[in-house]
Design an enzyme around this catalytic site. Sequence first.
Site, mmCIF file in Angstrom:
data_model
loop_
_atom_site.group_PDB
_atom_site.id
_atom_site.type_symbol
_atom_site.label_atom_id
_atom_site.label_comp_id
_atom_site.label_asym_id
_atom_site.label_seq_id
_atom_site.Cartn_x
_atom_site.Cartn_y
_atom_site.Cartn_z
ATOM 1 N N LYS A 92 45.057 -3.140 20.385
ATOM 2 C CA LYS A 92 45.572 -3.563 21.690
ATOM 3 C C LYS A 92 44.593 -3.109 22.757
ATOM 4 O O LYS A 92 44.509 -1.929 23.087
ATOM 5 C CB LYS A 92 46.946 -2.981 21.994
ATOM 6 N N GLU A 101 42.401 10.596 22.765
ATOM 7 C CA GLU A 101 41.228 10.954 23.568
ATOM 8 C C GLU A 101 41.601 10.641 25.002
ATOM 9 O O GLU A 101 41.672 9.479 25.402
ATOM 10 C CB GLU A 101 40.003 10.165 23.103
ATOM 11 N N CYS A 117 35.399 9.604 30.797
ATOM 12 C CA CYS A 117 36.183 10.834 30.643
ATOM 13 C C CYS A 117 35.298 12.075 30.549
ATOM 14 O O CYS A 117 35.762 13.184 30.805
ATOM 15 C CB CYS A 117 37.081 10.726 29.409
ATOM 16 N N GLU A 143 41.683 14.837 37.932
ATOM 17 C CA GLU A 143 40.638 13.879 37.607
ATOM 18 C C GLU A 143 40.551 12.792 38.675
ATOM 19 O O GLU A 143 41.553 12.209 39.072
ATOM 20 C CB GLU A 143 40.942 13.251 36.246
#
Length: 484
Positions: free
Chosen positions: A178, A253, A287, A387
């Site tokens: 997906k 992750e 990331c 973040e």
Amino acid sequence: MTATDISSEAGLFIAGSWRRGGGPAIPVINPATEDVIATVPGATPAEVDEALAAAQRAQRDWGRAPGGVRGTLVRAIGDVIRANATELAQLQTAEVGKPLAVSHAEVAMAAQLADYTAGWDRRIEGEILPSDNADEVIHLNRVPIGVVAAVTAWNAPVALLVRKIAPALVAGNAVVVKPSELAPLSSIALVQMITEAVDLPPGLLNLVTGGPETGLALVASPRTGLVTLTGHRDTGKKVMAAAAANLTRVSLELGGKAPAIVWADADLDTAVPAVAMARHFNGGQVCTSAERVFVHESVFEEFVARYTALVGHLRVGDPLGEVELGPLAGEAQRNKSINAIERAKAEGARVVLGGGRPAGDAFERGFWVTPTVLVDVEPGMDIMREEVFGPVTPIAKVPTLERAFELANETRYGLSAYLYTADHRIAMRAERDLDFGELYINRSIGEQAQGHHSGHRESGLGGEDGKHGVLRYTQLRSVYHNYA
């Protein structure tokens, strides 16, 4: 293949056939122009279950196939990527907004991941142990998990797709992919290219499009043996909760808040461009990006001056042109960066470069943020804790190495960290004391296929790439074989 072709032809690939999904339509927006470039039909929960059932059926025979057969298929995927690299890179730039050169680099990395992973086709090993009983031996066999649900993120759709399907297939699993609803086009195109060039058993590789409802149907199904997700921390927690009902394995992750420590003895000719690349690669939407910079007080002013001068000359513009920065991937991403800058200013940070939308007619539409540098930042500020995922660099002054390491570790995340020093003793201390899954010393961003990409704390569980990434797609079976 263009975005229009995909919009009119494709949606779901289930049991070896393409079809249009019965779920809500998904508009795909070009981040540079805000134009809708395609509309992709999503999958219903019933269609997701159909894909998982097809994968279950295909996996039985695939799990029995010799390793060499599996490796040959994955090598062919690498060949497909190289043969269609230009098309894949252009599609990815259209839907994500990353500079075309960056898209080409990512597509090349995807091919490398396929090549490396295919090499494990004859290297997945079990063990033989002595038994306490006479005329008996214990076999520990590594066997497939079954059906893998691979949920990918929008920031690197081609590489992330291959990073997940290659080890899953080599290990003997079937896959349902997906892609992110923000960037499904390059994933659909790659699966189309694979199915046209490779003789895939029906159901071995499936693709479903859609948003959170589609993802939930994948994760919560008892047919799913492993969920591998690249995405936001909060999404990862929701995946864990949904998978818990069936005790489904998860490999997550998630995000990061990577510190970059520039020490007093650092070679600034190395450190300045390395940190700039680690912060601005793909617009900072990685990331492992350097999200906060700690500089020893003795070189702070020089570092800030050189860093600001370099970043101020980064070319921002049409991602199909020769630029270092395109737009951010969506309105939410742009707003996140702008809001982070405004909060930092309200908390006392000072902007020394950038701070908003670039000037000029070319930037009136699109999700643009100019490279921004902040100083006078404090550890408790939001900009140093949450973040950002954009081209915003907060730089703090630190007096001692102990304080630098302490501040670096003061985060809920634990994915990546950077260190610049000429002292081998400091580097070795960092290997021991910085609590992150990846550490880059005297270099910039970029993991490699043979390494291991994994995070600590809220940056995730499990990991990908290398030996340990491949083995994560297997499980151990103990066989007590009495031959008396």
